[in-house]
Motif scaffolding. Structure first.
Motif, PDB file in Angstrom:
ATOM      1  N   ASP A 191       1.830   9.300  -5.919  1.00 20.05           N
ATOM      2  CA  ASP A 191       2.400  10.624  -5.688  1.00 20.05           C
ATOM      3  C   ASP A 191       3.255  11.082  -6.868  1.00 20.05           C
ATOM      4  OD1 ASP A 191       1.188  10.702  -3.237  1.00 20.05           O
ATOM      5  OD2 ASP A 191       3.006  10.344  -2.060  1.00 20.05           O
ATOM      6  N   GLU A 192       3.791  10.113  -7.586  1.00 19.40           N
ATOM      7  CA  GLU A 192       4.644  10.422  -8.734  1.00 19.40           C
ATOM      8  C   GLU A 192       3.853  10.513 -10.042  1.00 19.40           C
ATOM      9  OE1 GLU A 192       7.442   7.256  -8.475  1.00 19.40           O
ATOM     10  OE2 GLU A 192       8.579   8.160  -6.816  1.00 19.40           O
ATOM     11  N   GLY A 193       2.518  10.438  -9.943  1.00 22.33           N
ATOM     12  CA  GLY A 193       1.685  10.602 -11.131  1.00 22.33           C
ATOM     13  C   GLY A 193       0.955   9.355 -11.574  1.00 22.33           C
ATOM     14  N   ALA A 251       0.836  -1.205   0.000  1.00 20.44           N
ATOM     15  CA  ALA A 251       0.000   0.000   0.000  1.00 20.44           C
ATOM     16  C   ALA A 251       0.872   1.257   0.000  1.00 20.44           C
ATOM     17  CB  ALA A 251      -0.927  -0.006   1.215  1.00 20.44           C
ATOM     18  N   ALA A 252       1.948   1.216   0.780  1.00 24.38           N
ATOM     19  CA  ALA A 252       2.863   2.361   0.842  1.00 24.38           C
ATOM     20  C   ALA A 252       3.558   2.581  -0.492  1.00 24.38           C
ATOM     21  CB  ALA A 252       3.892   2.139   1.951  1.00 24.38           C
ATOM     22  N   TYR A 253       3.950   1.485  -1.160  1.00 28.76           N
ATOM     23  CA  TYR A 253       4.633   1.639  -2.448  1.00 28.76           C
ATOM     24  C   TYR A 253       3.682   2.182  -3.511  1.00 28.76           C
ATOM     25  CZ  TYR A 253       7.662   1.034  -6.390  1.00 28.76           C
ATOM     26  OH  TYR A 253       8.419   1.307  -7.497  1.00 28.76           O
ATOM     27  N   PHE A 254       2.448   1.704  -3.507  1.00 28.89           N
ATOM     28  CA  PHE A 254       1.482   2.221  -4.482  1.00 28.89           C
ATOM     29  C   PHE A 254       1.180   3.701  -4.217  1.00 28.89           C
ATOM     30  CE2 PHE A 254      -0.159  -2.381  -4.856  1.00 28.89           C
ATOM     31  CZ  PHE A 254       0.731  -2.647  -5.888  1.00 28.89           C
ATOM     32  N   LYS A 255       1.223   4.118  -2.960  1.00 32.05           N
ATOM     33  CA  LYS A 255       1.061   5.545  -2.645  1.00 32.05           C
ATOM     34  C   LYS A 255       2.210   6.345  -3.260  1.00 32.05           C
ATOM     35  CE  LYS A 255       0.203   8.861   1.066  1.00 32.05           C
ATOM     36  NZ  LYS A 255       1.001   9.906   0.409  1.00 32.05           N
ATOM     37  N   HIS A 296      -3.007   6.804 -14.644  1.00 31.17           N
ATOM     38  CA  HIS A 296      -3.959   6.186 -13.717  1.00 31.17           C
ATOM     39  C   HIS A 296      -3.341   6.054 -12.317  1.00 31.17           C
ATOM     40  CE1 HIS A 296      -5.524   4.985 -17.634  1.00 31.17           C
ATOM     41  NE2 HIS A 296      -6.666   4.650 -17.065  1.00 31.17           N
ATOM     42  N   LYS A 297      -4.099   6.407 -11.301  1.00 32.56           N
ATOM     43  CA  LYS A 297      -3.694   6.174  -9.916  1.00 32.56           C
ATOM     44  C   LYS A 297      -4.153   4.776  -9.500  1.00 32.56           C
ATOM     45  CE  LYS A 297      -2.120  10.390  -9.261  1.00 32.56           C
ATOM     46  NZ  LYS A 297      -2.700  11.322  -8.270  1.00 32.56           N
ATOM     47  N   ILE A 298      -3.398   4.148  -8.617  1.00 32.25           N
ATOM     48  CA  ILE A 298      -3.754   2.811  -8.126  1.00 32.25           C
ATOM     49  C   ILE A 298      -4.651   2.937  -6.900  1.00 32.25           C
ATOM     50  CG2 ILE A 298      -2.884   0.676  -7.104  1.00 32.25           C
ATOM     51  CD1 ILE A 298      -0.350   1.044  -8.758  1.00 32.25           C
TER      52      ILE A 298
END
Length: 410
Positions: free
Chosen positions: A69-71, A61-65, A76-78
């Motif tokens: 944050d990087e676009g 979850a932290a990595y997908f955040k 598409h955001k996860i």
């Protein structure tokens, strides 16, 4: 008047057709995908007997955040939806149905456990929902003909156990072996790899076997029985809670065999430190990921990048917990697949791209190990290297090994 009317009507029709075309294009993707988001499902044991693994889902979850944050990915955001199943197959089935039918996820990613993933595999394959990079090394996940929507990630248990068998045969050919194993598909898969690797000598070399169920509070009684066998080799096929117990109990019993610990419990932070570093000295295991706490990797570029990520996005988690490295690396593999999808986020294309990873390095894999898949091989990582615990970290030794249960060099 009439020509003007028909011109207006024609223009209106064109507008309707164009808007319908836009709507049609927007609907080309499968459930879980909008023009701005990709919804990914996950199931983890945040509670229950193997809750030590729950950190994997939190790191993902932290990595997908970080990615968001990087676009995001291709605009598409996860949207990462993760549920607790407490390592209970009936609960896993309930959560999988919720993710697919209620949450409408595009895919289910890295759900943990052999018995739990086994319980949902028929359903997900019937629904044609990708069951990607399952967090279990059972050999069964590499079966693209029968289960084309399910794919593993880590090296399989039989290969790993076969590598231990090969080492025993080379270094202690007259060994008396005792085995502790979890009494489910996961434990039995490792046990099969060990017996297959020992070959004809398995029956004479394995002098004691004891299983345990995850509902049991401890494995102390099993360890007392195994120590009484006077075996001089111990193969520990356990999940983290029981691995820590078995290491500690062996030391209390003053039983000091050649000790093999399966990779899924080789975490310094969640297993060896709780068991006691003194009790853990000399334990042998195998790995495919870097031990990020080892001085060996302090100047490694990938480890530095991981440290930066941890400090910013997962500062509350213990860096000596190997499951943080695992969660990071498998999440990066998932991101690579989505990047390869371009703008085609259909479930079929997700599986096509997952089966088209060529020498991919998600960071933190050991040198010489890469992720490779094809339409006929759903085992992304197929290599391991032996390691031994010394001091407060693992030290690698020997060559990178791969192949079948016997662990051929490669």
């Amino acid at each position: 008047m009439r020509p003007a009317f028909w011109r207006a009507a024609t223009m209106s029709a064109v507008a309707v057709i164009a808007s319908a075309g836009i709507a049609l294009a927007a609907n080309q993707n499968d459930p879980g995908v909008t023009d701005k988001t990709i919804k990914i499902g996950n199931i983890m044991p945040y509670s229950g007997p193997v809750s030590a693994y729950g950190v994997i889902g939190r790191i993902e979850a932290a990595y997908f955040k970080k990615i968001n944050d990087e676009g995001g990915i291709n605009g598409h955001k996860i949207d990462f939806v993760s549920y607790d199943d407490a390592y209970s197959p009936p609960k896993t089935v309930e959560q999988a149905r919720k993710l697919v039918e209620d949450d409408q996820v595009l895919l289910i990613f890295n759900s943990l456990g052999t018995p739990t993933n086994t319980a949902i595999r028929p359903y997900l394959n019937e629904k044609k929902v990708p069951q990607l990079f399952v967090a279990t090394g059972a050999t069964k996940w590499n079966d693209p003909k029968k289960f084309p929507w399910t794919m593993g990630w880590q090296p399989n248990y039989q290969i790993e156990a076969g590598i231990y068998a090969k080492y025993i045969l080379e270094h202690k050919p007259n060994a008396k072996i005792a085995v502790l194993y979890q009494n489910d598909d996961y434990g039995k898969d490792y046990l099969k790899g060990l017996t297959d690797g020992l070959g004809a000598k398995a029956k004479s070399m394995i002098v004691a076997e004891k299983g345990y169920d995850t509902s049991e509070p401890t494995v102390d009684s099993q360890m007392v029985t195994l120590a009484a066998s006077e075996a001089d080799v111990f193969v520990d096929i356990t999940t983290p809670k029981f691995a820590a117990q078995s290491i500690k109990k062996a030391n209390e019993l003053n039983w000091h065999p050649m000790f093999f610990l399966n990779n899924v419990s080789a975490s310094v932070g969640s297993v060896l430190k709780p068991a006691g570093f003194d009790a853990s000295q000399g334990i042998i295991s195998a790995n495919y990921l870097k031990d990020a706490t080892s001085p060996q990797w302090k100047n490694d570029a990938d480890v530095k990048e991981w440290n930066t990520f941890m400090d910013k996005y997962a500062a509350d988690y213990n860096k000596s917990d190997a499951f943080t490295v695992y969660g990071y690396a498998v999440a990066r593999t998932m991101v690579q697949v989505l990047k390869q999808c371009g703008n085609d986020f259909t479930r079929a294309n997700v599986m096509k791209q997952a089966a088209n990873l060529k020498d991919f390095d998600p960071g933190l894999l050991l040198p010489g190990i890469k992720v490779n898949t094809s339409a006929t091989n759903f085992a992304p990582i197929r290599q391991l290297q032996l390691m031994q615990f010394k001091g407060e970290s693992w030290q690698l030794f020997g060559p990178v090994m791969s192949g079948e249960a016997g662990g051929e060099q490669g």
